[in-house]
Design a protein around this motif. Structure first.
Motif, mmCIF file in Angstrom:
data_model
loop_
_atom_site.group_PDB
_atom_site.id
_atom_site.type_symbol
_atom_site.label_atom_id
_atom_site.label_comp_id
_atom_site.label_asym_id
_atom_site.label_seq_id
_atom_site.Cartn_x
_atom_site.Cartn_y
_atom_site.Cartn_z
ATOM 1 N N GLN A 1 21.195 -1.845 -15.997
ATOM 2 C CA GLN A 1 21.416 -1.207 -14.712
ATOM 3 C C GLN A 1 22.470 -0.118 -14.797
ATOM 4 O O GLN A 1 22.435 0.852 -14.048
ATOM 5 C CB GLN A 1 21.796 -2.266 -13.685
ATOM 6 C CG GLN A 1 20.635 -3.204 -13.353
ATOM 7 C CD GLN A 1 21.061 -4.447 -12.626
ATOM 8 O OE1 GLN A 1 22.254 -4.651 -12.366
ATOM 9 N NE2 GLN A 1 20.111 -5.300 -12.282
ATOM 10 N N GLU B 1 20.522 2.954 -16.085
ATOM 11 C CA GLU B 1 19.471 3.438 -15.196
ATOM 12 C C GLU B 1 20.052 4.254 -14.036
ATOM 13 O O GLU B 1 20.979 3.809 -13.368
ATOM 14 C CB GLU B 1 18.716 2.225 -14.651
ATOM 15 C CG GLU B 1 17.585 2.565 -13.723
ATOM 16 C CD GLU B 1 17.001 1.305 -13.127
ATOM 17 O OE1 GLU B 1 16.815 1.266 -11.899
ATOM 18 O OE2 GLU B 1 16.754 0.359 -13.898
ATOM 19 N N PRO C 1 20.709 5.707 -10.396
ATOM 20 C CA PRO C 1 20.516 5.096 -9.076
ATOM 21 C C PRO C 1 19.234 5.613 -8.413
ATOM 22 O O PRO C 1 18.931 6.805 -8.468
ATOM 23 C CB PRO C 1 21.758 5.550 -8.296
ATOM 24 C CG PRO C 1 22.768 5.894 -9.342
ATOM 25 C CD PRO C 1 21.992 6.405 -10.507
ATOM 26 N N ASN C 2 18.468 4.699 -7.838
ATOM 27 C CA ASN C 2 17.265 5.023 -7.052
ATOM 28 C C ASN C 2 16.113 5.605 -7.871
ATOM 29 O O ASN C 2 15.140 6.093 -7.301
ATOM 30 C CB ASN C 2 17.612 5.990 -5.912
ATOM 31 C CG ASN C 2 18.707 5.454 -5.009
ATOM 32 O OD1 ASN C 2 18.730 4.259 -4.706
ATOM 33 N ND2 ASN C 2 19.615 6.326 -4.601
ATOM 34 N N TYR C 3 16.211 5.575 -9.207
ATOM 35 C CA TYR C 3 15.136 6.147 -10.029
ATOM 36 C C TYR C 3 13.814 5.424 -9.778
ATOM 37 O O TYR C 3 12.750 6.048 -9.734
ATOM 38 C CB TYR C 3 15.516 6.064 -11.509
ATOM 39 C CG TYR C 3 14.583 6.816 -12.443
ATOM 40 C CD1 TYR C 3 14.670 8.210 -12.576
ATOM 41 C CD2 TYR C 3 13.628 6.155 -13.194
ATOM 42 C CE1 TYR C 3 13.827 8.904 -13.431
ATOM 43 C CE2 TYR C 3 12.777 6.836 -14.053
ATOM 44 C CZ TYR C 3 12.883 8.212 -14.163
ATOM 45 O OH TYR C 3 12.038 8.906 -15.012
ATOM 46 N N TYR C 4 13.883 4.109 -9.614
ATOM 47 C CA TYR C 4 12.676 3.316 -9.391
ATOM 48 C C TYR C 4 12.579 2.817 -7.953
ATOM 49 O O TYR C 4 12.000 1.763 -7.682
ATOM 50 C CB TYR C 4 12.646 2.123 -10.357
ATOM 51 C CG TYR C 4 12.594 2.524 -11.816
ATOM 52 C CD1 TYR C 4 11.432 3.031 -12.385
ATOM 53 C CD2 TYR C 4 13.720 2.400 -12.629
ATOM 54 C CE1 TYR C 4 11.387 3.397 -13.717
ATOM 55 C CE2 TYR C 4 13.689 2.757 -13.966
ATOM 56 C CZ TYR C 4 12.520 3.258 -14.511
ATOM 57 O OH TYR C 4 12.476 3.620 -15.832
ATOM 58 N N GLU C 5 13.091 3.596 -7.047
ATOM 59 C CA GLU C 5 13.113 3.189 -5.642
ATOM 60 C C GLU C 5 11.686 3.020 -5.102
ATOM 61 O O GLU C 5 10.777 3.782 -5.428
ATOM 62 C CB GLU C 5 13.869 4.234 -4.813
ATOM 63 C CG GLU C 5 14.145 3.810 -3.384
ATOM 64 C CD GLU C 5 15.042 4.811 -2.660
ATOM 65 O OE1 GLU C 5 15.601 4.432 -1.624
ATOM 66 O OE2 GLU C 5 15.169 5.966 -3.138
ATOM 67 N N GLY C 6 11.503 2.006 -4.268
ATOM 68 C CA GLY C 6 10.231 1.817 -3.586
ATOM 69 C C GLY C 6 9.192 1.026 -4.350
ATOM 70 O O GLY C 6 8.017 1.015 -3.965
ATOM 71 N N GLN D 1 9.523 -2.358 -5.128
ATOM 72 C CA GLN D 1 9.754 -3.791 -4.997
ATOM 73 C C GLN D 1 8.532 -4.550 -4.477
ATOM 74 O O GLN D 1 8.287 -5.692 -4.863
ATOM 75 C CB GLN D 1 10.946 -4.068 -4.062
ATOM 76 C CG GLN D 1 12.293 -3.650 -4.612
ATOM 77 C CD GLN D 1 12.543 -2.148 -4.475
ATOM 78 O OE1 GLN D 1 11.777 -1.453 -3.815
ATOM 79 N NE2 GLN D 1 13.613 -1.672 -5.092
ATOM 80 N N LYS E 1 2.474 4.269 -8.829
ATOM 81 C CA LYS E 1 3.774 4.710 -8.319
ATOM 82 C C LYS E 1 4.746 5.022 -9.457
ATOM 83 O O LYS E 1 5.547 5.960 -9.361
ATOM 84 C CB LYS E 1 4.351 3.659 -7.375
ATOM 85 C CG LYS E 1 3.670 3.621 -6.016
ATOM 86 C CD LYS E 1 4.346 2.663 -5.069
ATOM 87 C CE LYS E 1 3.706 2.718 -3.675
ATOM 88 N NZ LYS E 1 3.918 4.027 -3.007
ATOM 89 N N ILE F 1 6.668 8.730 -10.732
ATOM 90 C CA ILE F 1 8.087 8.894 -11.060
ATOM 91 C C ILE F 1 8.270 9.588 -12.405
ATOM 92 O O ILE F 1 9.140 10.450 -12.562
ATOM 93 C CB ILE F 1 8.794 7.526 -11.063
ATOM 94 C CG1 ILE F 1 8.824 6.934 -9.644
ATOM 95 C CG2 ILE F 1 10.220 7.630 -11.627
ATOM 96 C CD1 ILE F 1 9.271 5.488 -9.591
#
Length: 370
Positions: free
Chosen positions: A140, A143, A145-150, A152, A162, A166
């Motif tokens: 973490q 990685e 921040p928010n690179y893999y957002e959305g 979950q 998705k 990215i």
């Protein structure tokens, strides 16, 4: 609410409780379970049991069993539980073949039974390495921040799509630029003027690159012919699946699919091949798997001239597919992400391409997609 409705609610609660995931036990808790009970526990590998009161802590004599404990430094045999390894797990977890696994935290599922007249687990149905909290924190930290957002709440093809959104836009190198990039990405930390070779594990002078017998070249882990992309910018120069290899070993691999078995390679210890498949040494099995997982997600045929690459559960493939998916998933579990992979992924992202291999950052994506 009617009495009938109440009974339906009670029945649903009962069914949900019966189908819930098994509780993860410690070694101490598992030792208290009754004989014949199904158990899922986590524990540290501390050695190989050979009799009721003796566990080998080094110079291991077999691949047939493991001793697990709640403390990786445990020496009291009474605080351990013995796990019998059936043939399917010996190659990956047996300490005679894999002494470096001592200290690994693993999850085991099986039946509580005496083994060597000691608390034990037999009929193992699951054995996998569990990522430690320190390893998760380290991932973490690298990685963005928010690179893999959305991501979950999505699974399967939707998650794959998705993730593609990215990682699909990135800088593309020329094939000549790949030479210098690999010198940095795969440099030997102990020898600044050398690179580490993928299949053999040897270290070679970084300026000994080319096509000669005693040189190293650029291996496409996803073969060029499995998608007909050659060395063109894009899939042909994507650093996430390009690695330095001995030229002769690269030639031996050719465009073979990945699977277990075959004859031992005389230049690459621990590497095997036959007419339709290639098995790399244990130390890089997971690396190889995560590289081809990346390629299958990154290249979906959305851009002009790019192939639509897919993983399949077979060998002897042709066209833009590669196998064998089930074997690659096993390799991914057996050889977890290490610091070298994480640092390489970070360099590709920050210095060269501007995109990441999601299966290095989030190994759990593999099971969520495939």
């Amino acid at each position: 609410m009617s009495r009938k409705a109440c009974w339906i609610c009670i029945l649903l609660i009962f069914v949900m409780g019966c189908t819930a995931s098994p509780t993860l036990s410690s070694v101490e808790e598992a030792k208290r379970e009754s004989t014949g009970e199904d158990v899922t526990l986590e524990g540290y590998i501390v050695g190989v049991p050979t009799q009721v009161n003796h566990v080998e802590r080094q110079t291991f004599s077999s691949n047939y069993a493991l001793a697990l404990a709640d403390d990786p430094e445990e020496t009291d045999v009474e605080a351990m539980i013995f796990v019998q390894l059936d043939s399917e797990y010996r190659h990956q977890f047996g300490l005679e073949s894999n002494p470096d696994r001592v200290g690994d935290l693993i999850v085991a599922t099986g039946v509580k039974q005496e083994y060597f007249s000691h608390d034990g687990i037999k009929q193992v149905s699951q054995l996998k390495v569990k990522q430690t909290e320190d390893e998760k924190e380290q991932e973490q930290a690298l990685e963005p921040p928010n690179y893999y957002e959305g991501l979950q709440e999505v699974e399967g093809k939707e998650l794959k799509s998705k993730i593609n959104d990215i990682i699909d836009a990135h800088n593309e190198l020329s094939y000549d630029d790949v030479w210098e990039a690999l010198i940095e990405l795969d440099g030997n930390p102990a020898e600044p003027d050398e690179v580490l070779l993928l299949y053999s594990g040897r270290s070679m002078a970084n300026n000994a690159n080319g096509g000669g017998v005693d040189e190293w070249n650029r291996e496409h882990v996803w073969p060029q012919s499995h998608g007909d992309f050659g060395t063109s910018m894009g899939p042909g120069t994507d650093l996430h699946h390009l690695k330095p290899t001995d030229t002769t070993i690269n030639s031996s691999r050719g465009n073979l699919d990945f699977d277990n078995g075959g004859e031992a390679h005389d230049e690459a210890e621990g590497t095997y091949s036959d007419s339709d498949s290639w098995e790399p040494r244990d130390e890089v099995k997971g690396d190889v798997a995560r590289m081809v997982f990346y390629m299958a997600v990154r290249y979906e045929g959305e851009r002009e001239g790019e192939p639509d690459l897919e993983l399949v559960d077979r060998v002897e493939t042709d066209g833009p597919v590669l196998g064998k998916l089930s074997t690659l998933k096993e390799w991914h579990e057996a050889d977890p992400v290490d610091d070298f992979e994480r640092e390489r992924n970070e360099l590709i992202y920050s210095t060269y391409q501007g995109n990441r291999n999601p299966f290095i950052d989030h190994p759990e994506f593999v099971e969520r997609i495939w």
